[in-house]
Write an enzyme that holds these catalytic residues in place. Structure first.
Site, mmCIF file in Angstrom:
data_model
loop_
_atom_site.group_PDB
_atom_site.id
_atom_site.type_symbol
_atom_site.label_atom_id
_atom_site.label_comp_id
_atom_site.label_asym_id
_atom_site.label_seq_id
_atom_site.Cartn_x
_atom_site.Cartn_y
_atom_site.Cartn_z
ATOM 1 N N GLU A 84 -19.388 16.138 -19.180
ATOM 2 C CA GLU A 84 -20.183 15.297 -18.291
ATOM 3 C C GLU A 84 -21.635 15.743 -18.185
ATOM 4 O O GLU A 84 -22.555 14.920 -18.118
ATOM 5 C CB GLU A 84 -19.537 15.261 -16.901
ATOM 6 C CG GLU A 84 -18.261 14.447 -16.813
ATOM 7 C CD GLU A 84 -17.022 15.181 -17.323
ATOM 8 O OE1 GLU A 84 -15.938 14.553 -17.360
ATOM 9 O OE2 GLU A 84 -17.141 16.376 -17.677
ATOM 10 N N HIS A 95 -8.461 12.718 -8.319
ATOM 11 C CA HIS A 95 -8.728 11.400 -8.901
ATOM 12 C C HIS A 95 -8.958 10.343 -7.825
ATOM 13 O O HIS A 95 -8.912 9.153 -8.115
ATOM 14 C CB HIS A 95 -7.553 10.957 -9.784
ATOM 15 C CG HIS A 95 -7.369 11.758 -11.022
ATOM 16 N ND1 HIS A 95 -6.788 12.996 -11.021
ATOM 17 C CD2 HIS A 95 -7.701 11.499 -12.316
ATOM 18 C CE1 HIS A 95 -6.756 13.476 -12.251
ATOM 19 N NE2 HIS A 95 -7.300 12.593 -13.061
#
Length: 658
Positions: free
Chosen positions: A397, A464
């Site tokens: 990322e 998540h």
């Protein structure tokens, strides 16, 4: 030290010497100024100048270089006036950052130099993005980025090189191995014999050279760039050198054995090259003296002129305004023709139209190409727009956000998908320190949108499901949007991509396939920073966003006797204070509802603002209804108890009874 002049004529060799001598003499002057107390700090590159100068002169003028804080020779070899550099170092208004940042922490499009931030390593990913833009343009350019041996331990080093290797990007990753990271010797920084050996693990070429030999540096960079311009690929170049002074002058050098200074003093790049030129009869000793006197006079004039430059004047509104690239949104009205679309399909439609509207737009993310993304939002895009513009990324990322900034610097737009908003932690530094501060520091836009699939509802647990918008709403320089409906999901996404500033676009996973509504056909934009009133009542106001909007709508539907005003913020940075104030005035009672945890959630900021600016209109305390101050549990029963929605009725009752 052996110098091989090959076919270089005397004029070329002499110019190289002048370029090498100049930063050394500037540095010597800076050390004097430091002792005199006229400057406050200096990071010395004495003994390392051959790397900066030799590599810069081997690059084409239109090729980007990303140096570090000991690379004065990069800036002087690109002929940046010393007066301008000195103004930068002294925090003058005429410096590159207008007094807002220090030393070489700036970029300049005029000279194609992009400076570092204090965090070592992130500039390497920017080089990836810059090089990718050149490749997509079909421009045969190379990019050069510097790092130190200490930063090779950082994840940014690995991520950037790995991306460049996988994507065959024409980047030279230059390691200045100068022996010490502040006081830590290289023996305590890495176990491998040579840093160049790291190239093997990435499947790329690695080269090690004498970084104090300016001809070897120049010839090596010249050879590499000529090759990778035609056959794009990265190269890892380790330049062996030594740091002859402290990390910065205040740190001293007592931790360095004297034997190392004695050894490397014999390898001084300037003295050795000067002796070579005299031996080659390119210059005489008398001419060296005359040249140094001339340079000294020039340096004195430039530096003293910089000291007389104006200091910045404090201007609070301007400081805040300059966090963002100047941009006034022209809202594009929607057409009257509409089609039923799911929330997810509205996002897909928006991305599709943006790819058509902006041929320089690149999408990047894990599994977004042939697979179509974890939620299938970009399904079919590679066939339509090619893998050049719809790019699968390695799991990195930080590098991908940094590459997005590099694309922006080199004329592109970027949309980066976080597979889950939770994973943004791995790219946090690039967002809050690079994207957010780039315009404020040196006036460059950061034309990057980060898509953030967020929220609960699927029993996905602590990693998540987080609503992490508050991590970013307090960071000046970022814009934050959070659509609750398909119509806004499309309109805000197009507005975010249109905006040249960094935008975090939160999209709720639980709404992807559960929410369908009419969405206008074609291209339109929703105003960033403007809330919308969904209902108008007198009892109290609910101020919310995202999934909270639907909780509130369900509550009001199930309790028709309650007459409330409902505000959907839609944008959290900047947020619509005018609409909130009007709602407070109208009802006198307020609930702020959001999915995020209670403590320091964005509702706390709204509550504080109402208390400070709208106190006189309140008939009851501002009440917040938020999720528990805990991690998000996986079990559905526990998840429901965690959520703010489970306490909404109780909060309304408490407010109405006050």
């Amino acid at each position: 030290m052996h110098f091989n002049r090959t076919d270089k004529d005397d004029k070329f060799l002499l110019n190289l010497y002048k370029k090498l001598l100049y930063p050394r003499m500037v540095e010597e002057k800076m050390l004097k100024l430091l002792r005199q107390g006229r400057i406050g700090k200096w990071f010395s590159g004495i003994g390392q100048e051959a790397i900066s100068v030799g590599s810069t002169l081997a690059m084409q003028r239109d090729e980007y270089i990303l140096p570090m804080h000991r690379n004065l020779g990069v800036f002087t070899a690109r002929d940046i006036p010393l007066k301008k550099l000195m103004a930068q170092w002294q925090g003058k208004i005429s410096g590159f950052t207008k007094g807002r940042d220090r030393s070489f922490h700036f970029g300049t499009q005029d000279y194609k130099i992009i400076g570092m931030i204090s965090h070592l390593g992130p500039q390497m990913a920017l080089a990836d993005g810059i090089a990718l833009a050149d490749v997509l343009k079909g421009k045969q350019n190379a990019t050069l980025v510097f790092t130190g041996e200490g930063a090779t331990s950082e994840g940014d080093f690995h991520e950037a090189i790995n991306v460049a290797a996988v994507w065959n990007l024409p980047v030279i990753f230059l390691i200045e191995n100068n022996g010490y990271g502040l006081s830590t010797p290289k023996s305590e920084q890495f176990k491998c014999k040579d840093l160049v050996d790291k190239a093997i693990g990435y499947g790329i070429e690695g080269i090690q050279i004498d970084g104090n030999n300016i001809l070897e540096v120049y010839d090596t960079i010249d050879r590499i760039t000529k090759d990778i311009r035609k056959t794009p690929r990265p190269v890892l170049l380790e330049c062996l050198t030594f740091r002859m002074r402290g990390h910065e002058e205040a740190s001293g050098t007592k931790y360095v054995p004297q034997v190392l200074f004695d050894e490397w003093e014999e390898k001084d790049p300037l003295k050795n090259y000067e002796a070579f030129l005299i031996q080659q009869e390119v210059i005489t000793s008398d001419e060296v003296i005359d040249l140094k006197l001339a340079i000294k006079r020039d340096i004195e004039l430039e530096i003293e002129a910089a000291f007389t430059e104006e200091e910045p004047e404090a201007n609070s509104p301007q400081e805040e305004a300059d966090m963002y690239f100047p941009f006034t949104q022209t809202v594009i009205a929607p057409s009257k023709l509409s089609t039923d679309k799911r929330y997810l399909d509205a996002i897909t439609d928006g991305l599709d139209l943006a790819m058509q509207q902006y041929p320089n737009l690149v999408l990047m993310g894990q599994d977004i190409a042939d697979y179509g993304g974890a939620f299938k939002i970009t399904d079919g895009f590679t066939a339509k727009y090619s893998k050049g513009r719809v790019r699968n990324t390695p799991i990195c990322e930080s590098a991908i956000v940094g590459a997005g900034l590099g694309l922006s610097i080199n004329g592109y737009k970027a949309v980066v998908e976080m597979q889950f908003a939770d994973f943004v932690t791995c790219g946090f530094n690039q967002i809050v320190n690079n994207l957010a501060k780039t315009h404020y520091r040196w006036g460059e836009k950061a034309d990057v949108v980060v898509r953030m699939p967020t929220g609960v509802g699927s029993g996905a647990g602590p990693f998540h499901s987080q609503s992490n918008e508050a991590w970013f709403t307090k960071t000046p320089g970022l814009k934050i949007v959070y659509p609750a409906f398909p119509v806004d999901a499309k309109g805000l996404l197009l507005a975010a991509i249109e905006d040249p500033n960094p935008v975090l676009y939160f999209e709720h996973k639980n709404l992807y396939r559960s929410l369908t509504a009419l969405v206008p056909d074609g291209y339109y934009t929703t105003p960033i920073g403007k809330a919308v009133k969904l209902s108008n009542g007198n009892s109290f106001s609910i101020i919310t966003y995202g999934l909270g909007v639907h909780w509130a709508l369900d509550y009001l539907k199930n309790n028709p006797e309650i007459n409330a005003t409902l505000i959907d913020l839609r944008t959290l940075q900047p947020w619509d204070k005018e609409t909130v104030e009007a709602a407070v005035k109208h009802t006198g009672r307020v609930i702020i509802l959001h999915e995020d945890t209670l403590t320091s959630g964005f509702g706390a900021e709204i509550s504080a603002w109402i208390g400070e600016h709208c106190f006189q209109y309140l008939d009851a305390p501002v009440m917040r209804c938020a999720s528990l101050d805990s991690a998000i549990p996986m079990n559905k029963i526990l998840e429901q108890d965690f959520l703010a929605n489970s306490r909404l009725a109780q909060t309304v009752d408490k407010l109405l009874k006050y």
